[in-house]
Design a protein around this motif. Structure first.
Motif, PDB file in Angstrom:
ATOM      1  N   ILE A 158      41.458  36.246  53.932  1.00 53.97           N
ATOM      2  CA  ILE A 158      41.941  36.155  52.548  1.00 53.97           C
ATOM      3  C   ILE A 158      40.773  36.075  51.574  1.00 53.97           C
ATOM      4  CG2 ILE A 158      43.255  34.745  50.917  1.00 53.97           C
ATOM      5  CD1 ILE A 158      44.954  33.881  53.395  1.00 53.97           C
ATOM      6  N   ARG A 159      39.799  35.269  51.918  1.00 49.22           N
ATOM      7  CA  ARG A 159      38.642  35.139  51.032  1.00 49.22           C
ATOM      8  C   ARG A 159      37.876  36.452  50.931  1.00 49.22           C
ATOM      9  NH1 ARG A 159      36.265  29.120  52.668  1.00 49.22           N
ATOM     10  NH2 ARG A 159      37.951  27.924  51.650  1.00 49.22           N
ATOM     11  N   GLU A 160      37.794  37.156  52.065  1.00 52.46           N
ATOM     12  CA  GLU A 160      37.118  38.456  52.024  1.00 52.46           C
ATOM     13  C   GLU A 160      37.881  39.430  51.137  1.00 52.46           C
ATOM     14  OE1 GLU A 160      36.869  39.475  56.121  1.00 52.46           O
ATOM     15  OE2 GLU A 160      35.008  38.335  56.470  1.00 52.46           O
ATOM     16  N   TRP A 161      39.232  39.369  51.207  1.00 47.94           N
ATOM     17  CA  TRP A 161      40.027  40.245  50.338  1.00 47.94           C
ATOM     18  C   TRP A 161      39.818  39.876  48.874  1.00 47.94           C
ATOM     19  CZ3 TRP A 161      44.467  38.863  47.309  1.00 47.94           C
ATOM     20  CH2 TRP A 161      45.053  39.961  46.653  1.00 47.94           C
ATOM     21  N   GLN A 162      39.810  38.579  48.588  1.00 48.04           N
ATOM     22  CA  GLN A 162      39.608  38.144  47.203  1.00 48.04           C
ATOM     23  C   GLN A 162      38.236  38.564  46.700  1.00 48.04           C
ATOM     24  OE1 GLN A 162      40.451  33.944  47.802  1.00 48.04           O
ATOM     25  NE2 GLN A 162      42.468  34.145  46.812  1.00 48.04           N
ATOM     26  N   GLN A 163      37.248  38.494  47.583  1.00 46.17           N
ATOM     27  CA  GLN A 163      35.916  38.949  47.182  1.00 46.17           C
ATOM     28  C   GLN A 163      35.933  40.454  46.931  1.00 46.17           C
ATOM     29  OE1 GLN A 163      33.069  37.129  46.547  1.00 46.17           O
ATOM     30  NE2 GLN A 163      32.324  39.107  45.790  1.00 46.17           N
ATOM     31  N   GLY A 164      36.716  41.182  47.758  1.00 48.78           N
ATOM     32  CA  GLY A 164      36.845  42.617  47.552  1.00 48.78           C
ATOM     33  C   GLY A 164      37.484  42.938  46.208  1.00 48.78           C
ATOM     34  N   VAL A 165      38.513  42.157  45.838  1.00 47.42           N
ATOM     35  CA  VAL A 165      39.155  42.346  44.537  1.00 47.42           C
ATOM     36  C   VAL A 165      38.154  42.089  43.414  1.00 47.42           C
ATOM     37  CG1 VAL A 165      40.909  41.423  42.972  1.00 47.42           C
ATOM     38  CG2 VAL A 165      41.471  41.824  45.383  1.00 47.42           C
ATOM     39  N   LEU A 166      37.360  41.043  43.565  1.00 50.32           N
ATOM     40  CA  LEU A 166      36.337  40.719  42.572  1.00 50.32           C
ATOM     41  C   LEU A 166      35.342  41.878  42.425  1.00 50.32           C
ATOM     42  CD1 LEU A 166      35.596  38.137  40.830  1.00 50.32           C
ATOM     43  CD2 LEU A 166      33.882  37.666  42.580  1.00 50.32           C
ATOM     44  N   ASP A 167      34.943  42.450  43.554  1.00 46.21           N
ATOM     45  CA  ASP A 167      34.001  43.566  43.528  1.00 46.21           C
ATOM     46  C   ASP A 167      34.616  44.802  42.871  1.00 46.21           C
ATOM     47  OD1 ASP A 167      32.184  41.976  44.822  1.00 46.21           O
ATOM     48  OD2 ASP A 167      32.613  42.771  46.831  1.00 46.21           O
ATOM     49  N   MET A 168      35.899  45.034  43.105  1.00 46.38           N
ATOM     50  CA  MET A 168      36.580  46.171  42.468  1.00 46.38           C
ATOM     51  C   MET A 168      36.554  46.021  40.950  1.00 46.38           C
ATOM     52  SD  MET A 168      40.047  46.748  44.736  1.00 46.38           S
ATOM     53  CE  MET A 168      39.998  46.645  46.517  1.00 46.38           C
ATOM     54  N   VAL A 169      36.886  44.829  40.507  1.00 47.08           N
ATOM     55  CA  VAL A 169      36.911  44.577  39.063  1.00 47.08           C
ATOM     56  C   VAL A 169      35.518  44.733  38.473  1.00 47.08           C
ATOM     57  CG1 VAL A 169      37.273  42.809  37.301  1.00 47.08           C
ATOM     58  CG2 VAL A 169      38.959  43.118  39.140  1.00 47.08           C
ATOM     59  N   ARG A 170      34.540  44.195  39.180  1.00 40.69           N
ATOM     60  CA  ARG A 170      33.169  44.279  38.684  1.00 40.69           C
ATOM     61  C   ARG A 170      32.716  45.740  38.593  1.00 40.69           C
ATOM     62  NH1 ARG A 170      31.024  41.234  42.175  1.00 40.69           N
ATOM     63  NH2 ARG A 170      30.913  39.296  40.952  1.00 40.69           N
ATOM     64  N   ASP A 171      33.028  46.523  39.632  1.00 40.75           N
ATOM     65  CA  ASP A 171      32.625  47.921  39.622  1.00 40.75           C
ATOM     66  C   ASP A 171      33.362  48.708  38.536  1.00 40.75           C
ATOM     67  OD1 ASP A 171      31.015  47.339  41.755  1.00 40.75           O
ATOM     68  OD2 ASP A 171      32.390  48.135  43.285  1.00 40.75           O
ATOM     69  N   GLU A 172      34.667  48.431  38.395  1.00 43.55           N
ATOM     70  CA  GLU A 172      35.454  49.159  37.400  1.00 43.55           C
ATOM     71  C   GLU A 172      34.993  48.831  35.984  1.00 43.55           C
ATOM     72  OE1 GLU A 172      38.069  51.967  36.245  1.00 43.55           O
ATOM     73  OE2 GLU A 172      37.763  51.373  38.357  1.00 43.55           O
ATOM     74  N   GLY A 173      34.527  47.599  35.792  1.00 40.12           N
ATOM     75  CA  GLY A 173      34.110  47.182  34.442  1.00 40.12           C
ATOM     76  C   GLY A 173      32.634  47.311  34.190  1.00 40.12           C
ATOM     77  N   ALA A 174      31.970  48.143  35.004  1.00 40.34           N
ATOM     78  CA  ALA A 174      30.512  48.270  34.868  1.00 40.34           C
ATOM     79  C   ALA A 174      30.092  48.699  33.467  1.00 40.34           C
ATOM     80  CB  ALA A 174      29.986  49.262  35.904  1.00 40.34           C
ATOM     81  N   ASP A 175      30.888  49.591  32.838  1.00 42.52           N
ATOM     82  CA  ASP A 175      30.515  50.079  31.512  1.00 42.52           C
ATOM     83  C   ASP A 175      31.265  49.341  30.398  1.00 42.52           C
ATOM     84  OD1 ASP A 175      32.987  51.006  32.152  1.00 42.52           O
ATOM     85  OD2 ASP A 175      32.658  53.046  31.398  1.00 42.52           O
ATOM     86  N   LYS A 176      31.957  48.236  30.774  1.00 42.45           N
ATOM     87  CA  LYS A 176      32.739  47.505  29.763  1.00 42.45           C
ATOM     88  C   LYS A 176      32.330  46.034  29.680  1.00 42.45           C
ATOM     89  CE  LYS A 176      36.960  50.329  30.196  1.00 42.45           C
ATOM     90  NZ  LYS A 176      36.421  51.312  31.130  1.00 42.45           N
ATOM     91  N   ARG A 177      31.252  45.672  30.358  1.00 42.92           N
ATOM     92  CA  ARG A 177      30.900  44.255  30.435  1.00 42.92           C
ATOM     93  C   ARG A 177      30.488  43.659  29.101  1.00 42.92           C
ATOM     94  NH1 ARG A 177      27.431  44.270  36.107  1.00 42.92           N
ATOM     95  NH2 ARG A 177      29.193  44.922  37.432  1.00 42.92           N
ATOM     96  N   SER A 178      30.134  44.504  28.180  1.00 45.57           N
ATOM     97  CA  SER A 178      29.708  43.989  26.866  1.00 45.57           C
ATOM     98  C   SER A 178      30.841  43.974  25.856  1.00 45.57           C
ATOM     99  CB  SER A 178      28.540  44.834  26.338  1.00 45.57           C
ATOM    100  OG  SER A 178      28.944  46.191  26.182  1.00 45.57           O
ATOM    101  N   THR A 179      32.045  44.490  26.267  1.00 42.18           N
ATOM    102  CA  THR A 179      33.151  44.511  25.314  1.00 42.18           C
ATOM    103  C   THR A 179      33.738  43.131  25.153  1.00 42.18           C
ATOM    104  OG1 THR A 179      34.785  44.976  27.016  1.00 42.18           O
ATOM    105  CG2 THR A 179      33.703  46.876  26.020  1.00 42.18           C
ATOM    106  N   ALA A 180      34.372  42.914  24.023  1.00 40.57           N
ATOM    107  CA  ALA A 180      34.944  41.599  23.708  1.00 40.57           C
ATOM    108  C   ALA A 180      36.043  41.235  24.693  1.00 40.57           C
ATOM    109  CB  ALA A 180      35.486  41.608  22.274  1.00 40.57           C
ATOM    110  N   ARG A 181      36.875  42.216  25.047  1.00 47.17           N
ATOM    111  CA  ARG A 181      37.973  41.906  25.952  1.00 47.17           C
ATOM    112  C   ARG A 181      37.460  41.527  27.340  1.00 47.17           C
ATOM    113  NH1 ARG A 181      41.825  46.964  24.133  1.00 47.17           N
ATOM    114  NH2 ARG A 181      42.580  46.041  22.200  1.00 47.17           N
ATOM    115  N   PHE A 182      36.482  42.261  27.841  1.00 48.14           N
ATOM    116  CA  PHE A 182      35.926  41.936  29.156  1.00 48.14           C
ATOM    117  C   PHE A 182      35.322  40.544  29.139  1.00 48.14           C
ATOM    118  CE2 PHE A 182      33.067  41.897  32.703  1.00 48.14           C
ATOM    119  CZ  PHE A 182      33.681  42.695  33.672  1.00 48.14           C
TER     120      PHE A 182
END
Length: 563
Positions: A428-452
């Motif tokens: 479960i923890r590995e899956w949660q870490q995978g979800v975290l990595d997905m979000v991080r990768d998807e938001g690579a170009d949005k990390r400076s936006t206000a919503r992110f």
């Protein structure tokens, strides 16, 4: 024929029959007997068709076998037993000129050669004697009806290695059932058999021998020679008077002297043994088929139980079941529980900006949601793994073979593995870490936006997890109550940052990853049952190899008769 029989032997060796199913003991016994006969007689005899004629003297307890052998040789070469049963090694007597045929492990290769008398049935005592003519050997075997199983088994093995059976019985024992079972086997395989009616009172010879002859004729042994040894005293060496065994000795000597007659006996017995072997092979092949069928049924029962558990977990992870209790409480702490959620219960079409402004999650709240999800998933996994183990255990115990397998293992397979909880926690923890990595990768170009920045990686990953847990069946929003509203809110948060298409892709990837991890986790649980079956080492090809071998033997036999 030789190469075909060698392949058949290999098929018989691989045709293990470990499962307890109806009639399996009969098939197991037949398989062992067939292997013994191939090793002890058929293959050696085919390789060396000109080897001396092996005459095995067998019979019932107290029939006088050893005394007969000693009297034929004219010396005490084998010790008659005073107490019954007599546990001793078999004795093989042969002419010194034939030593090369018997002192090596040409026949009966699993018996250790010895020159001394022994009580070890795993040894074969070798005796050289000029009284035995060249071209002939006489083997004194244990009792076929001994109370000791080891003696009976060895007697059957030795008789299976004979070119000629010299079957000894007595006036008191000739109608016993056990000897006739052996004689029936001899008739079935067209083995060369001679009968010795031993220890018969002169007054009873005519009556007993006439009855015995009728019994032999009725059981397919009409052409078997019948010799009579009258009851009489033995001398100080334990030998019968020479005149009482003269006829038997003369007959055996004539066989030894006549190469054509000797070859006829050998070929008759050998051909009968091969014919019987091909016939019996089909029964062992049937038993192999039944073994594979039962093992397949047990395997399918386990697979069905764990597949059902996987489907139940998958359904519970998608229908909002997890978005209740602790998970829902922690999620509400994260997103706030005021007018936002109340309105969502009746209306779900919020503008993204309104949702963004309303959510007031904090990092510590996101962590609490993660912990609650972990706990909820772990409970779900354990519950369904326990149920799958119980179902499989119950299904296996309905079959005798399954009960035996479960009873032979020290594990309690009716329960989930003891280490499943920590393994589930890790998954479960590995899956949660995978979800975290997905979000991080998807938001690579949005990390400076206000919503992110407003939600952070942890907050967005929590929103993705919550959305995954109510993402199938076309049920959204108020249709699934608070849980559905919570999931819709999570999806709106994600869409506010990533957009609709990216969110759908993230949900699909996270869900597939979770399903795959659950599959592997439950597969490791199911494998506990599969390992029991794998350890049986059942051959999937043995059945067809046996049938093909039997067919090929018959083809060769028929072709040889035609030519």
């Amino acid at each position: 024929m030789l190469s075909t029989l060698v392949r058949l032997r290999e098929a018989l060796e691989s045709a293990r029959l470990p499962l307890e199913i109806p009639d399996v003991e009969i098939a197991r016994k037949a398989r062992v007997e067939m292997l013994d006969q191939l090793e002890d007689y058929i293959l050696p005899r085919l390789i060396q068709i000109d080897a001396p004629l092996l005459t095995v003297v067998g019979g019932s307890t107290g029939a006088g076998k050893s005394t007969l052998v000693n009297s034929l040789v004219g010396a005490r070469v084998t010790l008659p037993g005073v107490l019954r049963p007599t546990t001793r090694s078999p004795v093989l007597v042969f002419n010194p000129a034939d030593a090369e045929w018997f002192e090596e492990a040409r026949i009966l290769p699993d018996l250790e050669r010895t020159l001394e008398a022994s009580t070890d049935t795993g040894r074969l005592q070798l005796v050289r004697s000029e009284a035995i003519p060249p071209g002939l050997a006489v083997l004194d075997a244990p009792d076929i009806d001994s109370v000791e199983e080891q003696n009976r088994t060895l007697a059957a093995q030795l008789l299976g290695a004979a070119d000629l059976w010299l079957f000894v019985t007595s006036a008191a024992r000739y109608a016993d059932q056990v000897p006739w079972e052996f004689l029936k086997q001899a008739a079935d395989r067209s083995a060369a058999v001679a009968i010795v009616l031993d220890r018969t009172a002169p007054s009873a010879i005519e009556e007993v021998s006439t009855h015995l002859a009728r019994m032999l004729s009725a059981r397919g042994l009409r052409d078997s020679p019948l010799f009579i040894v009258p009851e009489g005293k033995v001398d100080e060496a334990g030998l019968l008077p020479s005149t009482t065994v003269r006829e038997i000795r003369a007959w055996l000597s004539s066989l030894a002297a006549d190469a054509g007659a000797r070859q006829a006996v050998v070929r008759t017995t050998l051909e009968g043994a091969i014919r019987s072997l091909s016939t019996r092979t089909y029964a062992v092949a049937d038993a192999c088929h039944d073994q594979v069928e039962i093992a397949g049924r047990l395997r399918r029962d386990a697979e069905a139980s764990y597949e059902a558990a996987l489907n139940e977990i998958d359904h519970a992870c998608a229908d909002g079941t997890l978005l209740r209790g602790e998970v829902l409480a922690r999620w509400q702490e994260f997103v706030g529980t005021g007018e936002l959620l109340k309105t969502l219960e009746s209306k779900v079409s919020w503008l993204r900006d309104r949702v963004t402004n309303a959510v007031k999650g904090q990092p510590q709240h996101a962590e609490r949601v993660t912990v609650a999800v972990e706990s909820g998933l772990q409970t779900l996994i354990l519950e369904h793994a326990e149920a799958a183990a119980e179902r499989t255990d119950a299904a296996w115990r309905m079959i005798a073979a399954g009960r035996d397998l479960l009873g032979a293992t020290e594990q309690d397979l009716s329960r989930a593995s003891r280490d499943l909880r920590p393994r589930a926690e890790t998954v479960i923890r590995e899956w949660q870490q995978g979800v975290l990595d997905m979000v991080r990768d998807e938001g690579a170009d949005k990390r400076s936006t206000a919503r992110f920045l407003a939600y952070g990686v942890n907050g967005l990953s929590v929103a993705l997890m919550v959305t995954v847990f109510a993402s199938t069946g076309g049920v959204t929003g108020a249709e699934v109550g608070i849980a559905g509203g919570s999931a819709v809110l999570g999806q709106k948060i994600l869409e506010a940052v990533f957009g609709d298409q990216a969110v759908r892709r993230l949900i699909e990837r996270a869900r597939e990853d979770l399903n795959l991890r659950m599959l592997h986790l439950l597969e490791s649980e199911r494998r506990r049952f599969g390992d029991l079956l794998d350890a049986l080492a059942l051959s999937a090809t043995a059945e067809e190899e046996l049938r093909a071998g039997a067919r090929h033997i018959d083809d060769i036999r028929f072709a040889s008769h035609l030519t």
